[in-house]
Design a protein around this motif. Structure first.
Motif, mmCIF file in Angstrom:
data_model
loop_
_atom_site.group_PDB
_atom_site.id
_atom_site.type_symbol
_atom_site.label_atom_id
_atom_site.label_comp_id
_atom_site.label_asym_id
_atom_site.label_seq_id
_atom_site.Cartn_x
_atom_site.Cartn_y
_atom_site.Cartn_z
ATOM 1 N N SER A 429 0.830 -1.200 0.000
ATOM 2 C CA SER A 429 0.000 0.000 0.000
ATOM 3 C C SER A 429 0.868 1.256 0.000
ATOM 4 C CB SER A 429 -0.903 0.001 1.233
ATOM 5 O OG SER A 429 -0.131 -0.006 2.422
ATOM 6 N N LEU A 430 0.294 2.365 -0.465
ATOM 7 C CA LEU A 430 0.910 3.677 -0.296
ATOM 8 C C LEU A 430 0.672 4.075 1.149
ATOM 9 C CD1 LEU A 430 2.292 6.169 -1.575
ATOM 10 C CD2 LEU A 430 -0.011 7.067 -2.025
ATOM 11 N N GLN A 431 1.740 4.269 1.917
ATOM 12 C CA GLN A 431 1.603 4.376 3.360
ATOM 13 C C GLN A 431 2.630 5.317 3.950
ATOM 14 O OE1 GLN A 431 3.838 0.651 5.230
ATOM 15 N NE2 GLN A 431 2.458 -0.044 3.561
ATOM 16 N N MET A 432 2.459 5.590 5.251
ATOM 17 C CA MET A 432 3.452 6.337 6.022
ATOM 18 C C MET A 432 3.402 5.875 7.473
ATOM 19 S SD MET A 432 1.840 8.716 8.199
ATOM 20 C CE MET A 432 2.798 10.209 8.247
ATOM 21 N N HIS A 433 4.455 6.224 8.212
ATOM 22 C CA HIS A 433 4.556 5.835 9.620
ATOM 23 C C HIS A 433 4.818 7.072 10.463
ATOM 24 C CE1 HIS A 433 4.949 1.865 7.848
ATOM 25 N NE2 HIS A 433 6.055 2.240 7.237
ATOM 26 N N HIS A 434 4.213 7.092 11.639
ATOM 27 C CA HIS A 434 4.399 8.217 12.559
ATOM 28 C C HIS A 434 5.638 8.061 13.430
ATOM 29 C CE1 HIS A 434 0.648 10.254 11.663
ATOM 30 N NE2 HIS A 434 -0.039 9.134 11.840
ATOM 31 N N HIS A 435 6.091 6.810 13.637
ATOM 32 C CA HIS A 435 7.103 6.581 14.680
ATOM 33 C C HIS A 435 8.368 5.889 14.191
ATOM 34 C CE1 HIS A 435 4.068 7.767 17.607
ATOM 35 N NE2 HIS A 435 3.230 6.926 17.037
ATOM 36 N N ARG A 436 8.472 5.582 12.907
ATOM 37 C CA ARG A 436 9.672 4.870 12.464
ATOM 38 C C ARG A 436 10.118 5.324 11.086
ATOM 39 N NH1 ARG A 436 6.076 -0.072 11.624
ATOM 40 N NH2 ARG A 436 6.031 -0.493 9.374
ATOM 41 N N ALA A 437 11.417 5.186 10.861
ATOM 42 C CA ALA A 437 12.018 5.349 9.540
ATOM 43 C C ALA A 437 12.481 3.979 9.062
ATOM 44 C CB ALA A 437 13.200 6.314 9.604
ATOM 45 N N HIS A 472 5.208 6.478 1.182
ATOM 46 C CA HIS A 472 6.084 5.614 0.393
ATOM 47 C C HIS A 472 5.339 4.358 -0.040
ATOM 48 C CE1 HIS A 472 6.489 4.337 4.613
ATOM 49 N NE2 HIS A 472 6.678 3.108 4.138
ATOM 50 N N ARG A 473 5.898 3.709 -1.044
ATOM 51 C CA ARG A 473 5.305 2.455 -1.558
ATOM 52 C C ARG A 473 6.418 1.625 -2.184
ATOM 53 N NH1 ARG A 473 -0.009 2.940 -4.862
ATOM 54 N NH2 ARG A 473 -1.005 1.407 -3.506
ATOM 55 N N LEU A 474 6.306 0.304 -2.040
ATOM 56 C CA LEU A 474 7.241 -0.645 -2.638
ATOM 57 C C LEU A 474 6.485 -1.511 -3.623
ATOM 58 C CD1 LEU A 474 10.087 -1.989 -2.639
ATOM 59 C CD2 LEU A 474 9.245 -3.493 -0.807
ATOM 60 N N GLU A 475 7.004 -1.614 -4.861
ATOM 61 C CA GLU A 475 6.366 -2.419 -5.902
ATOM 62 C C GLU A 475 7.384 -3.343 -6.547
ATOM 63 O OE1 GLU A 475 3.875 -0.263 -8.697
ATOM 64 O OE2 GLU A 475 4.003 1.543 -7.463
ATOM 65 N N ASN A 476 6.896 -4.448 -7.084
ATOM 66 C CA ASN A 476 7.727 -5.368 -7.854
ATOM 67 C C ASN A 476 7.237 -5.360 -9.297
ATOM 68 O OD1 ASN A 476 9.145 -7.418 -9.035
ATOM 69 N ND2 ASN A 476 8.513 -9.025 -7.619
ATOM 70 N N PRO A 477 7.919 -4.618 -10.191
ATOM 71 C CA PRO A 477 7.487 -4.559 -11.582
ATOM 72 C C PRO A 477 8.014 -5.720 -12.424
ATOM 73 C CG PRO A 477 9.363 -3.128 -11.281
ATOM 74 C CD PRO A 477 9.079 -3.754 -9.939
ATOM 75 N N GLY A 478 8.818 -6.585 -11.814
ATOM 76 C CA GLY A 478 9.492 -7.633 -12.579
ATOM 77 C C GLY A 478 8.727 -8.940 -12.634
ATOM 78 N N LYS A 479 9.403 -9.967 -13.151
ATOM 79 C CA LYS A 479 8.811 -11.289 -13.329
ATOM 80 C C LYS A 479 9.353 -12.308 -12.338
ATOM 81 C CE LYS A 479 8.061 -10.611 -18.325
ATOM 82 N NZ LYS A 479 6.616 -10.499 -18.258
ATOM 83 N N VAL A 480 10.247 -11.884 -11.444
ATOM 84 C CA VAL A 480 10.769 -12.762 -10.398
ATOM 85 C C VAL A 480 10.483 -12.105 -9.056
ATOM 86 C CG1 VAL A 480 12.585 -13.683 -11.877
ATOM 87 C CG2 VAL A 480 13.061 -11.684 -10.442
ATOM 88 N N ASP A 503 -4.541 1.335 -1.564
ATOM 89 C CA ASP A 503 -4.193 -0.072 -1.417
ATOM 90 C C ASP A 503 -4.949 -0.911 -2.429
ATOM 91 O OD1 ASP A 503 -2.893 -2.306 -0.019
ATOM 92 O OD2 ASP A 503 -4.912 -2.818 0.620
ATOM 93 N N THR A 504 -4.227 -1.732 -3.176
ATOM 94 C CA THR A 504 -4.828 -2.618 -4.168
ATOM 95 C C THR A 504 -5.796 -3.605 -3.534
ATOM 96 O OG1 THR A 504 -2.820 -2.454 -5.508
ATOM 97 C CG2 THR A 504 -4.292 -4.295 -5.992
ATOM 98 N N TYR A 505 -5.580 -3.926 -2.259
ATOM 99 C CA TYR A 505 -6.300 -5.009 -1.610
ATOM 100 C C TYR A 505 -7.390 -4.501 -0.662
ATOM 101 C CZ TYR A 505 -1.974 -6.955 -3.336
ATOM 102 O OH TYR A 505 -0.916 -7.277 -4.142
ATOM 103 N N GLY A 506 -7.763 -3.225 -0.782
ATOM 104 C CA GLY A 506 -8.897 -2.697 -0.042
ATOM 105 C C GLY A 506 -8.687 -2.599 1.446
ATOM 106 N N ARG A 507 -7.453 -2.356 1.899
ATOM 107 C CA ARG A 507 -7.170 -2.304 3.342
ATOM 108 C C ARG A 507 -7.056 -0.875 3.872
ATOM 109 N NH1 ARG A 507 -1.780 -5.452 3.631
ATOM 110 N NH2 ARG A 507 -1.495 -4.179 1.749
ATOM 111 N N CYS A 508 -7.421 0.133 3.101
ATOM 112 C CA CYS A 508 -7.357 1.505 3.584
ATOM 113 C C CYS A 508 -8.407 1.730 4.661
ATOM 114 C CB CYS A 508 -7.589 2.494 2.438
ATOM 115 S SG CYS A 508 -6.230 2.520 1.234
ATOM 116 N N SER A 509 -8.098 2.634 5.580
ATOM 117 C CA SER A 509 -9.065 2.989 6.622
ATOM 118 C C SER A 509 -10.260 3.690 6.004
ATOM 119 C CB SER A 509 -8.415 3.904 7.656
ATOM 120 O OG SER A 509 -7.283 3.277 8.231
#
Length: 509
Positions: A429-437, A472-480, A503-509
Motif C-alpha cells: 500500500s501507499l503508506q506512512m509511519h508516525h514513529h519509524r524510519a 512511500h510504496r514498494l512495488e515489484n514490476p518484474g517477473k521474479v 491499497d490494491t487489496y482494499g485495506r485503507c481505513s
C-alpha cells in the motif's frame, strides 16, 4: 435497503425457493462443495496460529488441509454433477491466503468473507443462500477445511449415498464407526438400519466423559460425528427458519445487503452481527429425533481413514510410522525413541533420544514439548501465552500478506530487521509511519520505489532511506520475486503504525 435488494433477499429465502418443484427438479442432481474454513485450531500450536490456522498448513502432506479439501470431490463418479466452483466461507484475516491457496490448487472458488465469527450454522446458512442465487437448489456437501481423509474413493461412495437421501429432502451426515472410546468427538446414536447401509438418526449426543464414551463404543450403536453434511440448500434454510428464525433472518439480510469486493463476497456486517453464534449440531442436528425435529435425518457410514486432526496426537495417529511407532517431519533424528512425533519446521535439527509418547514441534519462534496424553491442554497453554501479550499466540515470525510475506529476522530496542518478499506484479500500500524510519536494501529482483513525490527503480545491492512521516510504496514490476532487507528504527515499531492512503487489496481505513 433498496427494493431490488429486498427482492433478492426474498429470492434467497429458502422457504419460498423450497416450494418450487421445478427448481428442485432442475438442480437437485448438482452437488456444490461448501468448505467451512473459519477455524483457529489452537490445539496444533505452534504450527497453527490465530492469523494462520491449521487449515492453511500442510500438516500431513505438501498441500494445505484447505487445498486437500477443495480437491476432495474431483473425479466424483456417478450421475451427480459437481459444481466447478466450490463455496468457501472464511474469516476476514484469512481471506487472501485462502484465495491464494485455492488458486494454486487450480480451483476458482466463490469466497464468502464472514464479517465476524458466528460458528458453523451461520456460515452454512450464508453458503446455502449463495448456492440458491439464480433459483438453483443444489445439494450442498458441507465439509470442514481442516480434516484429513486418506481414502477418497470411499468418501465418494459415502457422499453418493448421502446425496440420494438429500435429493428427497433429508439432511444426511457422514458418521465414523469408532475405533476407540474418544472424548474429543460428538456421537450419533443410530436409529433404524436402511438398505443402503445408512441409518436413521436417533439423536446427536455431545462429547461424552471417558466412561460414557467407552459405553457408546461397546454398545456398537454410536458413531462419531464427522462434521460432514449433505443437504439441499432449501432444506437447510427451511429447517433453520423453523428452529432459529433470528439467525435465518439475519443471514438473509446480510447476504441481500452484501457486496462483491474483488475476488470476495462480503455480507453486510451490521445484519450478520445480529445472527446468534451457534454450530450446525446445536442449531439443527440435535433437534432431529425430538418433538421439534425440522426434518428427517440419516447417517451414512464413512470408513476412509478420516481424522479431524484436532490435536498433535491425532496427527501422529494419522501418519505413517517407523518400526518404533515414531513420526518425523523435517530434520528429525530418533535414537531409542518410541511412539513419538517430532517436527522441524524452522530448519533446525530436532534430535529425540529415549523419548516415549512425546510430541516435539519446532518453528522459527517457538518450540513445543508435550506428553501425547496431555495434548488437549495445549489450548489452555495458548490462552496463557495470549494473556502475557506474547506475539507467538497469534502470528508466526513469517507473516503472509496478499502481496507476499515478511519475516521478522531480528529486533531490539528501537530497531527491527525484516526480510520482505514481494510477488511479481504486486505492490504494498501507499503508506506512512508516525514513529519509524526505514532503510531498504535490494537483495534480489528490481524494486519500484515511491518516496514522497519521487519514483525510482532499485536493482540488486542498491538501497534507499524512507524518512519518518514520508509517504512511500514498494512495488515489484518484474517477473521474479523481489527480496529486500528492511531495517526499521524508531520509538515504536508495531504493525499498527501504518497509515494507508491507497491499497490494491482494499485495506485503507
Amino acid at each position: 435497503m433498496t427494493n431490488e435488494a429486498r427482492t433478492e433477499g426474498r429470492q434467497l429465502d429458502g422457504t419460498e425457493s423450497a416450494q418450487s418443484e421445478g427448481v428442485q427438479a432442475a438442480s437437485c442432481r448438482r452437488l456444490v462443495p461448501v468448505i467451512l474454513a473459519g477455524g483457529s485450531g489452537t490445539r496444533l500450536w505452534p504450527m497453527s496460529r490465530e492469523q494462520f490456522p491449521k487449515q492453511l498448513i500442510g500438516i500431513v502432506g505438501r498441500d494445505s488441509l484447505l487445498q486437500a479439501t477443495v480437491a476432495r470431490l474431483k473425479g466424483f463418479p456417478g450421475d451427480f454433477k459437481v459444481a466447478a466452483e466450490p463455496i468457501i466461507v472464511c474469516g476476514e484475516e484469512h481471506r487472501f491466503t485462502t484465495e491464494e491457496q485455492t488458486r494454486e490448487a487450480g480451483v476458482n472458488a466463490r469466497i464468502i468473507v464472514e464479517p465476524a465469527r458466528r460458528d458453523t450454522a451461520p456460515a452454512l446458512t450464508l453458503a446455502a443462500l449463495a448456492a440458491m442465487k439464480g433459483g438453483e437448489d443444489a445439494i450442498m456437501v458441507a465439509m470442514p477445511a481442516d480434516h484429513s481423509i486418506a481414502d477418497i474413493p470411499a468418501l465418494h461412495r459415502a457422499i453418493a449415498i448421502a446425496a440420494e437421501h438429500a435429493e428427497r429432502g433429508v439432511i444426511a451426515t457422514l458418521g465414523i464407526p469408532p475405533t476407540r472410546p474418544d472424548t474429543g468427538f460428538g456421537y450419533i446414536r443410530l436409529g433404524e438400519a436402511l438398505e443402503d447401509g445408512a441409518h436413521q438418526i436417533d439423536r446427536f449426543v455431545e462429547k461424552p466423559a471417558a466412561e460414557l464414551a467407552a459405553q457408546y463404543v461397546a454398545a456398537g450403536t454410536y458413531w462419531w460425528n464427522s462434521g460432514i453434511f449433505v443437504v439441499r440448500a432449501s432444506v437447510w434454510l427451511a429447517a433453520l427458519q423453523k428452529l432459529n428464525g433470528e439467525m435465518h433472518a439475519a443471514c438473509c439480510a446480510a447476504l441481500a445487503d452484501g457486496h462483491d469486493d474483488g475476488k470476495f463476497f462480503r455480507p453486510a456486517a451490521a445484519q450478520f452481527g445480529r445472527a446468534p453464534s451457534d454450530s450446525i449440531d446445536y442449531a439443527v442436528m440435535e433437534h432431529i429425533g425430538t418433538t421439534s425435529r425440522p426434518c428427517e435425518g440419516v447417517v451414512v457410514p464413512l470408513v476412509a481413514g478420516w481424522s479431524d486432526l484436532g490435536s498433535w496426537d491425532a496427527v501422529w495417529d494419522a501418519m505413517d510410522k517407523d518400526d518404533s511407532g515414531n513420526v518425523a517431519s523435517g530434520r528429525v533424528v530418533f535414537e531409542g525413541a518410541t511412539s513419538s512425533y517430532a517436527r522441524s519446521e524452522g530448519g533446525r535439527l530436532v534430535a529425540c533420544v529415549g523419548t516415549t509418547n512425546i510430541i516435539v514441534v519446532e518453528t522459527d519462534d517457538a518450540v513445543l514439548v508435550a506428553d501425547r496424553s496431555r495434548v488437549q491442554d495445549i489450548k489452555g497453554l495458548v490462552a496463557r501465552i495470549r494473556e502475557q501479550h506474547a506475539p507467538e499466540a497469534d502470528a508466526h515470525r513469517k507473516v503472509r500478506r496478499p502481496w507476499g510475506f515478511y519475516d521478522s529476522i531480528e529486533h531490539g530496542e528501537r530497531f527491527q530487521v525484516k526480510r520482505i518478499v514481494v510477488s511479481p506484479g504486486s505492490k504494498l500500500s501507499l503508506q506512512m509511519h508516525h514513529h519509524r524510519a526505514e532503510h531498504w536494501i535490494v537483495v534480489c529482483g528490481t524494486a519500484l520505489v515511491t518516496r514522497g513525490e519521487e519514483q525510482f527503480l532499485l536493482s540488486e545491492n542498491e538501497s534507499t532511506f524512507i524518512p519518518l512521516g514520508v509517504r512511500h510504496r514498494l512495488e515489484n514490476p518484474g517477473k521474479v520475486p523481489l527480496e529486500i532487507i528492511e531495517v526499521q528504527s524508531g520509538s515504536y515499531l508495531g504493525e499498527d503504525d501504518i497509515v494507508r492512503f491507497d491499497d490494491t487489496y482494499g485495506r485503507c481505513s
